[in-house]
Design a protein around this motif. Structure first.
Motif, PDB file in Angstrom:
ATOM      1  N   PHE A  34       0.832  -1.194   0.000  1.00  8.72           N
ATOM      2  CA  PHE A  34       0.000   0.000   0.000  1.00  8.72           C
ATOM      3  C   PHE A  34       0.873   1.253   0.000  1.00  8.72           C
ATOM      4  CE2 PHE A  34       0.812  -1.229   4.342  1.00  8.72           C
ATOM      5  CZ  PHE A  34       1.049  -0.032   5.022  1.00  8.72           C
ATOM      6  N   THR A  35       0.284   2.348  -0.435  1.00 13.91           N
ATOM      7  CA  THR A  35       1.009   3.612  -0.445  1.00 13.91           C
ATOM      8  C   THR A  35       0.759   4.377   0.847  1.00 13.91           C
ATOM      9  OG1 THR A  35       1.336   5.724  -1.587  1.00 13.91           O
ATOM     10  CG2 THR A  35      -0.884   4.765  -1.690  1.00 13.91           C
ATOM     11  N   LYS A  36       1.786   5.012   1.351  1.00 11.52           N
ATOM     12  CA  LYS A  36       1.677   5.769   2.593  1.00 11.52           C
ATOM     13  C   LYS A  36       1.529   7.263   2.330  1.00 11.52           C
ATOM     14  CE  LYS A  36       4.338   4.055   5.940  1.00 11.52           C
ATOM     15  NZ  LYS A  36       5.555   3.543   6.628  1.00 11.52           N
ATOM     16  N   GLU A  37       1.325   7.609   1.043  1.00  9.92           N
ATOM     17  CA  GLU A  37       1.071   9.004   0.685  1.00  9.92           C
ATOM     18  C   GLU A  37       0.375   9.065  -0.665  1.00  9.92           C
ATOM     19  OE1 GLU A  37       4.736  11.209  -0.281  1.00  9.92           O
ATOM     20  OE2 GLU A  37       5.806   9.304  -0.031  1.00  9.92           O
ATOM     21  N   PHE A  94      11.145  -0.505  -7.025  1.00  2.70           N
ATOM     22  CA  PHE A  94      10.611  -0.115  -8.330  1.00  2.70           C
ATOM     23  C   PHE A  94       9.361   0.739  -8.168  1.00  2.70           C
ATOM     24  CE2 PHE A  94      13.308  -3.322 -10.416  1.00  2.70           C
ATOM     25  CZ  PHE A  94      13.664  -2.624 -11.550  1.00  2.70           C
ATOM     26  N   LEU A  95       8.446   0.309  -7.337  1.00  2.00           N
ATOM     27  CA  LEU A  95       7.200   1.057  -7.157  1.00  2.00           C
ATOM     28  C   LEU A  95       7.461   2.453  -6.590  1.00  2.00           C
ATOM     29  CD1 LEU A  95       4.954  -1.804  -5.726  1.00  2.00           C
ATOM     30  CD2 LEU A  95       4.546  -0.572  -7.873  1.00  2.00           C
ATOM     31  N   GLY A  96       8.301   2.541  -5.572  1.00  2.00           N
ATOM     32  CA  GLY A  96       8.569   3.838  -4.944  1.00  2.00           C
ATOM     33  C   GLY A  96       9.287   4.801  -5.861  1.00  2.00           C
ATOM     34  N   ILE A 101       8.673   9.416  -9.870  1.00  2.00           N
ATOM     35  CA  ILE A 101       8.837  10.071 -11.171  1.00  2.00           C
ATOM     36  C   ILE A 101       7.474  10.407 -11.773  1.00  2.00           C
ATOM     37  CG2 ILE A 101       9.635   9.739 -13.549  1.00  2.00           C
ATOM     38  CD1 ILE A 101      11.874   7.957 -12.368  1.00  2.00           C
ATOM     39  N   ALA A 102       6.554   9.445 -11.739  1.00  2.00           N
ATOM     40  CA  ALA A 102       5.226   9.665 -12.310  1.00  2.00           C
ATOM     41  C   ALA A 102       4.476  10.767 -11.571  1.00  2.00           C
ATOM     42  CB  ALA A 102       4.418   8.365 -12.272  1.00  2.00           C
ATOM     43  N   THR A 103       4.638  10.816 -10.256  1.00  2.00           N
ATOM     44  CA  THR A 103       3.945  11.821  -9.443  1.00  2.00           C
ATOM     45  C   THR A 103       4.460  13.222  -9.757  1.00  2.00           C
ATOM     46  OG1 THR A 103       3.566  10.206  -7.681  1.00  2.00           O
ATOM     47  CG2 THR A 103       3.434  12.540  -7.083  1.00  2.00           C
ATOM     48  N   ARG A 262      15.381  14.738 -10.006  1.00  3.43           N
ATOM     49  CA  ARG A 262      14.956  15.468  -8.813  1.00  3.43           C
ATOM     50  C   ARG A 262      13.636  14.931  -8.259  1.00  3.43           C
ATOM     51  NH1 ARG A 262      15.546  21.874  -9.263  1.00  3.43           N
ATOM     52  NH2 ARG A 262      14.741  21.613  -7.155  1.00  3.43           N
ATOM     53  N   SER A 263      13.217  13.777  -8.750  1.00  2.00           N
ATOM     54  CA  SER A 263      11.991  13.183  -8.212  1.00  2.00           C
ATOM     55  C   SER A 263      12.270  12.579  -6.837  1.00  2.00           C
ATOM     56  CB  SER A 263      11.453  12.106  -9.160  1.00  2.00           C
ATOM     57  OG  SER A 263      12.361  11.024  -9.261  1.00  2.00           O
ATOM     58  N   ARG A 264      11.232  12.532  -6.019  1.00  2.00           N
ATOM     59  CA  ARG A 264      11.336  11.969  -4.671  1.00  2.00           C
ATOM     60  C   ARG A 264      10.590  10.635  -4.624  1.00  2.00           C
ATOM     61  NH1 ARG A 264       7.993  11.676  -0.549  1.00  2.00           N
ATOM     62  NH2 ARG A 264       6.433  13.001  -1.567  1.00  2.00           N
ATOM     63  N   TRP A 265      11.212   9.633  -4.042  1.00  2.00           N
ATOM     64  CA  TRP A 265      10.565   8.323  -3.933  1.00  2.00           C
ATOM     65  C   TRP A 265       9.272   8.435  -3.127  1.00  2.00           C
ATOM     66  CZ3 TRP A 265      13.548   3.182  -3.755  1.00  2.00           C
ATOM     67  CH2 TRP A 265      14.594   3.204  -4.679  1.00  2.00           C
ATOM     68  N   ILE A 266       8.269   7.673  -3.534  1.00  2.00           N
ATOM     69  CA  ILE A 266       7.023   7.599  -2.797  1.00  2.00           C
ATOM     70  C   ILE A 266       7.147   6.517  -1.722  1.00  2.00           C
ATOM     71  CG2 ILE A 266       4.553   7.080  -2.951  1.00  2.00           C
ATOM     72  CD1 ILE A 266       5.369   9.761  -4.227  1.00  2.00           C
ATOM     73  N   ASP A 267       6.673   6.828  -0.530  1.00  2.00           N
ATOM     74  CA  ASP A 267       6.772   5.898   0.593  1.00  2.00           C
ATOM     75  C   ASP A 267       5.684   4.828   0.468  1.00  2.00           C
ATOM     76  OD1 ASP A 267       7.442   4.688   2.947  1.00  2.00           O
ATOM     77  OD2 ASP A 267       6.768   6.319   4.251  1.00  2.00           O
ATOM     78  N   MET A 268       6.110   3.591   0.304  1.00  2.00           N
ATOM     79  CA  MET A 268       5.189   2.456   0.195  1.00  2.00           C
ATOM     80  C   MET A 268       5.652   1.352   1.132  1.00  2.00           C
ATOM     81  SD  MET A 268       4.530   2.325  -3.916  1.00  2.00           S
ATOM     82  CE  MET A 268       3.762   3.722  -4.762  1.00  2.00           C
ATOM     83  N   SER A 269       4.735   0.443   1.445  1.00  4.24           N
ATOM     84  CA  SER A 269       5.069  -0.590   2.416  1.00  4.24           C
ATOM     85  C   SER A 269       4.401  -1.913   2.059  1.00  4.24           C
ATOM     86  CB  SER A 269       4.619  -0.147   3.817  1.00  4.24           C
ATOM     87  OG  SER A 269       5.052  -1.068   4.803  1.00  4.24           O
TER      88      SER A 269
END
Length: 277
Positions: A34-37, A94-96, A101-103, A262-269
């Motif tokens: 799941f995504t945490k943001e 990979f997902l994060g 980048i996509a976000t 300069r993209s930031r990884w998305i926090d997922m778990s």
């Protein structure tokens, strides 16, 4: 993702003697990712390839480019506990990374759409060696343009090409490569923009020009009847912070290396939610 790529990534992460996951009893387990943001998700296929290779049943209704809210489930997993643990970090990486980048790309496209319905937001070849195709596909998932994937896709005549052979000779040589390849010329002045257009360039990249200079260059091209014959791209030092000014300038393409670097990884778990299914 190709099997050889999956195997290479898994080999890198597991090493020669996985002493971390193999201490766990290999029993059936269920897990969720799941995504945490809030984010625009990407990397669904890449993560799915990893799960498939390791014999994990992965269920999802999502596709790359979907917008998610904090807490939304991306995958439901069923498989051996050891396999799920082995897949965890690689899939989340990979997902994060790709979702980051996509976000960022989606945010930049949304900014540009406030001022233009046609201007494309594109990435560059400033990518991580070995995973370029995944990063560029993440840009596409965010609504951006992948630009050229490699040096063979089109001819780009940059400043060093011009220093070595001159703009006229460079364009002439480019025309001889193939009728299927577009020719893009990087320029730093209005004069060279006009020259490149007259010499038959398909795309003119206005490199490191300020928005007001870009607007002046576009007016000059239009005044000489050259504006409609070329695609005009702005590039160099463009980020989310100053994007609005470039979006107002009227170019056809805004290319941004920052979409990736300069993209930031998305926090997922990933969490185990049930055992002995």
């Amino acid at each position: 993702m190709l099997i050889k790529e999956v195997e290479s990534f898994i080999e890198e992460d597991l090493g020669y003697d996985d002493v971390s996951c193999t201490i766990v009893p290999d029993r059936p387990a269920e897990a969720v990712i799941f995504t945490k943001e809030d984010c625009t998700v990407a990397g669904i296929k890449e993560a799915g390839s990893i799960f498939c290779y390791l014999g994990i049943q992965a269920e999802t209704t999502l596709k790359d480019g979907d917008r998610l809210k904090e807490g939304e489930i991306i995958f439901r997993l069923n498989g051996g506990a050891v396999s799920i643990l082995r897949a965890e970090r690689l899939a989340l990486n990979f997902l994060g990374h790709l979702s980051g980048i996509a976000t960022l790309t989606r945010a930049c496209v949304d900014t540009v759409r406030k001022y233009s319905e046609t201007t494309r937001v594109a990435c560059t070849r400033k990518t991580t060696p070995g995973i370029r195709k995944f990063e560029k596909l993440a840009v596409a998932s965010g609504g951006g343009d992948t630009h050229r994937f490699n040096l063979s896709d089109s001819v780009m005549i940059k400043d060093n090409h011009i220093k070595l052979m001159g703009i006229e000779a460079a364009i002439e040589a480019a025309k001889k490569t193939s009728f299927t390849r577009k020719i893009e010329v990087e320029v730093e002045s209005s004069e060279n923009a006009v020259l490149a257009a007259k010499l038959g360039a398909d795309i003119i990249m206005l490199d490191n020009m300020q928005p007001n200079t870009i607007q002046e260059t576009l007016k000059i091209l239009e005044g000489k009847g050259l504006r409609d014959s070329v695609i005009v791209e702005a590039s160099g030092g463009i980020s989310r912070e100053n994007l609005e000014n470039y979006a107002k300038a009227g170019v056809d393409v805004i290319s941004m290396g920052s979409l990736i670097h300069r993209s930031r990884w998305i926090d997922m778990s990933l969490e185990i939610v049930n055992l002995d299914i």
